[in-house]
Write an enzyme that holds these catalytic residues in place. Structure first.
Site, PDB file in Angstrom:
ATOM      1  N   LEU A 152      10.465   1.933   7.673  1.00 31.49           N
ATOM      2  CA  LEU A 152      10.015   2.519   6.079  1.00 31.49           C
ATOM      3  C   LEU A 152      11.161   3.565   5.800  1.00 31.49           C
ATOM      4  O   LEU A 152      11.383   4.235   6.345  1.00 31.49           O
ATOM      5  CB  LEU A 152       8.951   2.739   5.968  1.00 31.49           C
ATOM      6  CG  LEU A 152       8.091   3.386   4.746  1.00 31.49           C
ATOM      7  CD1 LEU A 152       7.771   1.600   4.042  1.00 31.49           C
ATOM      8  CD2 LEU A 152       7.015   3.569   5.033  1.00 31.49           C
ATOM      9  N   ARG A 182      -6.183 -21.006  -1.652  1.00 34.57           N
ATOM     10  CA  ARG A 182      -6.030 -20.660  -0.402  1.00 34.57           C
ATOM     11  C   ARG A 182      -4.527 -21.519  -0.623  1.00 34.57           C
ATOM     12  O   ARG A 182      -4.621 -22.764  -0.611  1.00 34.57           O
ATOM     13  CB  ARG A 182      -6.190 -20.845   1.094  1.00 34.57           C
ATOM     14  CG  ARG A 182      -5.213 -19.886   1.849  1.00 34.57           C
ATOM     15  CD  ARG A 182      -5.607 -20.417   3.157  1.00 34.57           C
ATOM     16  NE  ARG A 182      -4.498 -19.957   4.334  1.00 34.57           N
ATOM     17  CZ  ARG A 182      -3.416 -20.746   4.887  1.00 34.57           C
ATOM     18  NH1 ARG A 182      -3.602 -22.105   3.841  1.00 34.57           N
ATOM     19  NH2 ARG A 182      -2.887 -20.875   5.296  1.00 34.57           N
ATOM     20  N   ARG A 204       8.598   3.809  -4.551  1.00 28.66           N
ATOM     21  CA  ARG A 204       8.247   2.636  -3.386  1.00 28.66           C
ATOM     22  C   ARG A 204       7.725   2.269  -3.337  1.00 28.66           C
ATOM     23  O   ARG A 204       8.003   0.835  -3.548  1.00 28.66           O
ATOM     24  CB  ARG A 204       7.778   4.172  -2.007  1.00 28.66           C
ATOM     25  CG  ARG A 204       8.621   3.089  -0.758  1.00 28.66           C
ATOM     26  CD  ARG A 204       8.427   4.155   0.601  1.00 28.66           C
ATOM     27  NE  ARG A 204       6.684   4.150   0.913  1.00 28.66           N
ATOM     28  CZ  ARG A 204       6.591   5.693   1.876  1.00 28.66           C
ATOM     29  NH1 ARG A 204       7.469   5.815   2.812  1.00 28.66           N
ATOM     30  NH2 ARG A 204       5.377   5.749   1.752  1.00 28.66           N
ATOM     31  N   TYR A 208       0.852  -1.233   0.502  1.00 21.72           N
ATOM     32  CA  TYR A 208       0.460  -0.109   0.017  1.00 21.72           C
ATOM     33  C   TYR A 208       1.283   1.282  -0.038  1.00 21.72           C
ATOM     34  O   TYR A 208       1.951   1.336  -0.122  1.00 21.72           O
ATOM     35  CB  TYR A 208      -0.709   0.150   1.170  1.00 21.72           C
ATOM     36  CG  TYR A 208      -0.502   0.099   2.427  1.00 21.72           C
ATOM     37  CD1 TYR A 208       0.494  -0.526   3.037  1.00 21.72           C
ATOM     38  CD2 TYR A 208      -0.538   1.906   3.134  1.00 21.72           C
ATOM     39  CE1 TYR A 208       1.171  -0.093   4.650  1.00 21.72           C
ATOM     40  CE2 TYR A 208      -0.072   2.264   3.737  1.00 21.72           C
ATOM     41  CZ  TYR A 208       0.704   1.107   4.897  1.00 21.72           C
ATOM     42  OH  TYR A 208       1.226   1.428   6.006  1.00 21.72           O
ATOM     43  N   HIS A 238       0.331 -21.523   0.260  1.00 23.15           N
ATOM     44  CA  HIS A 238       1.283 -20.339   0.723  1.00 23.15           C
ATOM     45  C   HIS A 238       2.590 -20.535  -0.995  1.00 23.15           C
ATOM     46  O   HIS A 238       2.902 -19.751  -1.331  1.00 23.15           O
ATOM     47  CB  HIS A 238       2.852 -22.131   1.031  1.00 23.15           C
ATOM     48  CG  HIS A 238       2.107 -21.792   2.478  1.00 23.15           C
ATOM     49  ND1 HIS A 238       0.690 -22.388   3.079  1.00 23.15           N
ATOM     50  CD2 HIS A 238       2.705 -21.171   3.113  1.00 23.15           C
ATOM     51  CE1 HIS A 238       0.787 -21.322   4.189  1.00 23.15           C
ATOM     52  NE2 HIS A 238       1.773 -21.130   4.862  1.00 23.15           N
ATOM     53  N   GLU A 283      12.149   2.860  14.572  1.00 22.15           N
ATOM     54  CA  GLU A 283      11.315   4.140  14.109  1.00 22.15           C
ATOM     55  C   GLU A 283       9.520   4.561  15.074  1.00 22.15           C
ATOM     56  O   GLU A 283       9.331   3.293  15.778  1.00 22.15           O
ATOM     57  CB  GLU A 283      10.286   3.920  12.558  1.00 22.15           C
ATOM     58  CG  GLU A 283       9.477   2.263  12.302  1.00 22.15           C
ATOM     59  CD  GLU A 283       9.664   2.837  10.760  1.00 22.15           C
ATOM     60  OE1 GLU A 283       9.214   3.980   9.609  1.00 22.15           O
ATOM     61  OE2 GLU A 283       9.629   1.209   9.888  1.00 22.15           O
ATOM     62  N   LYS A 329       6.263  -2.075   1.925  1.00 21.35           N
ATOM     63  CA  LYS A 329       5.221  -1.394   2.663  1.00 21.35           C
ATOM     64  C   LYS A 329       3.551  -2.483   2.704  1.00 21.35           C
ATOM     65  O   LYS A 329       3.193  -1.914   1.653  1.00 21.35           O
ATOM     66  CB  LYS A 329       5.052   0.279   2.186  1.00 21.35           C
ATOM     67  CG  LYS A 329       4.236   1.119   2.659  1.00 21.35           C
ATOM     68  CD  LYS A 329       4.072   2.780   2.425  1.00 21.35           C
ATOM     69  CE  LYS A 329       3.242   3.085   3.204  1.00 21.35           C
ATOM     70  NZ  LYS A 329       3.698   3.751   4.698  1.00 21.35           N
TER      71      LYS A 329
HETATM   72  N1  PDD Z   1       2.524   5.567   7.374  1.00 25.67           N
HETATM   73  N2  PDD Z   1       7.122   4.913   9.042  1.00 25.67           N
HETATM   74  C1  PDD Z   1       5.973   3.505   9.003  1.00 25.67           C
HETATM   75  C2  PDD Z   1       5.921   2.544   9.876  1.00 25.67           C
HETATM   76  C3  PDD Z   1       5.487   4.198   8.503  1.00 25.67           C
HETATM   77  O1  PDD Z   1       3.838   3.399   8.990  1.00 25.67           O
HETATM   78  C4  PDD Z   1       5.163   5.497   8.565  1.00 25.67           C
HETATM   79  C5  PDD Z   1       3.969   6.611   7.121  1.00 25.67           C
HETATM   80  C6  PDD Z   1       6.536   6.145   8.307  1.00 25.67           C
HETATM   81  C7  PDD Z   1       6.235   7.749   7.136  1.00 25.67           C
HETATM   82  O2  PDD Z   1       6.495   7.034   5.668  1.00 25.67           O
HETATM   83  P1  PDD Z   1       6.084   8.721   4.801  1.00 25.67           P
HETATM   84  O3  PDD Z   1       6.354   9.778   5.993  1.00 25.67           O
HETATM   85  O4  PDD Z   1       6.388   8.335   3.754  1.00 25.67           O
HETATM   86  O5  PDD Z   1       3.906   8.647   5.316  1.00 25.67           O
HETATM   87  C8  PDD Z   1       7.232   5.548   8.727  1.00 25.67           C
HETATM   88  C9  PDD Z   1       1.342   6.305   6.909  1.00 25.67           C
HETATM   89  C10 PDD Z   1       0.910   7.166   6.975  1.00 25.67           C
HETATM   90  C11 PDD Z   1      -0.411   4.843   6.713  1.00 25.67           C
HETATM   91  O6  PDD Z   1       0.372   3.929   7.058  1.00 25.67           O
HETATM   92  O7  PDD Z   1      -0.603   5.773   7.395  1.00 25.67           O
END
Ligand code: PDD
Length: 286
Positions: A207, A106, A58, A39, A108, A183, A151
């Site tokens: 991320l 379903r 990304r 996503y 793996h 983070e 992501k």
């Molecule tokens: N989340 N780290 C994590 C784990 C995140 O989920 C996010 C952002 C960030 C910041 O990344 P960026 O600056 O690219 O938004 C860092 C989004 C907004 C979400 O999951 O809704």
């Protein structure tokens, strides 16, 4: 403390714009069964996309990493259409994009022939005034997998960490792996130590945040030194400022960090964070 969320008026699903209660996917969709999907959340300041190319890059990276064959850049026009259709050209808004591997019996084993499920929609976001906020946060062990650079829609560990923080009255949960901060559960993390900005290096443990990259660029432009090196929890005694960044978070200073029921950090300064916020606002709203 939980923000109120509403469904959008319509969503784009596999080629059609539909009302949310008309938009269905298969119970065998692999994003539903395995979290097998990617996503993105991209921002539009009054109709103007912010770092769209970087977000799509990304998205492409994540898709490539899990071998979903899909061209992320083919979604650019749909994102603009989503903003238009939701009448969000004069507001701050975001577009959510989800690319799932698709549906199959379903297993793996990933089916050889499978059609991606594409979901996309725009929604309003309240960004104004972020510069007046401060967050009290907690810190816990980072229980996520070892590919946080992807992501993935499989966000259970992030959701649990966030929920733990909210239930205890905090705004965010800062994640710690082997004593080092990685983070936040939904934000990137920065520390200021002796006037130098520190943040975890890119790689599988975090991320690669788009806002994070923007903040690093601003620091470079302002001749503020940035060291991409993880900060240990024991180093907090030397830390002057802490802030988190993200697409919907923007840049928010951390006023305190609680770890194992003990306050391990309280703000000592906020001047550098304030400066970065001001320049960030100028650049994003220009
Ligand atoms: N989340 N780290 C994590 C784990 C995140 O989920 C996010 C952002 C960030 C910041 O990344 P960026 O600056 O690219 O938004 C860092 C989004 C907004 C979400 O999951 O809704």
């Amino acid at each position: 403390m939980k923000p109120e969320k509403k469904y959008p008026a319509e969503v784009y699903l596999n080629g059609k714009w539909l009302k949310p209660d008309e938009a269905f996917i298969s119970v065998f969709d692999r994003a539903f069964m395995f979290g097998d999907g990617i996503y993105e959340v991209t921002l539009f300041y009054k109709g103007k996309g912010f770092r769209l190319k970087e977000h799509l890059k990304r998205l492409q990276y994540s898709l490539d990493q899990i071998q979903i064959a899909f061209d992320a850049f083919s979604l650019e026009n749909l994102m603009l259409e989503a903003i238009d259709r939701a009448d969000l050209n004069n507001a701050d808004a975001a577009v959510y994009i989800q690319v799932s591997r698709g549906a199959g019996p379903r297993s793996h084993f990933i089916p050889e022939k499978i059609k991606t499920t594409i979901l996309l929609y725009a929604f309003p976001v309240a960004l104004e005034g972020f510069e007046n906020k401060t967050w009290e946060v907690m810190a816990t062990e980072d229980k996520r997998w070892h590919r946080c650079d992807i992501k993935s829609t499989a966000l259970l560990a992030n959701v649990m960490a966030n929920e733990e923080a909210i239930a205890a009255g905090f705004h965010e949960n800062l994640l710690v792996r082997k004593g080092y901060f990685t983070e936040g559960s939904h934000s990137s993390l920065f520390f200021v130590k002796y006037g130098v900005v520190h943040t975890h290096p890119e790689g599988p443990e975090i991320l690669s945040g788009i806002t994070r990259a923007e903040v690093i660029k601003i620091c470079t432009d302002l001749n503020i030194k940035v060291i991409e090196k993880a900060v240990h929890i024991d180093e907090l005694v030397e830390v002057e400022e802490v802030f988190v960044t993200g697409t919907t978070t923007q840049i928010i200073p951390i006023s305190s960090i609680t770890h194992k029921d003990k306050t391990v950090y309280t703000t000592r300064k906020d001047s550098l964070t304030k400066k970065l916020q001001q320049v960030f606002i100028k650049r994003t709203r220009a």
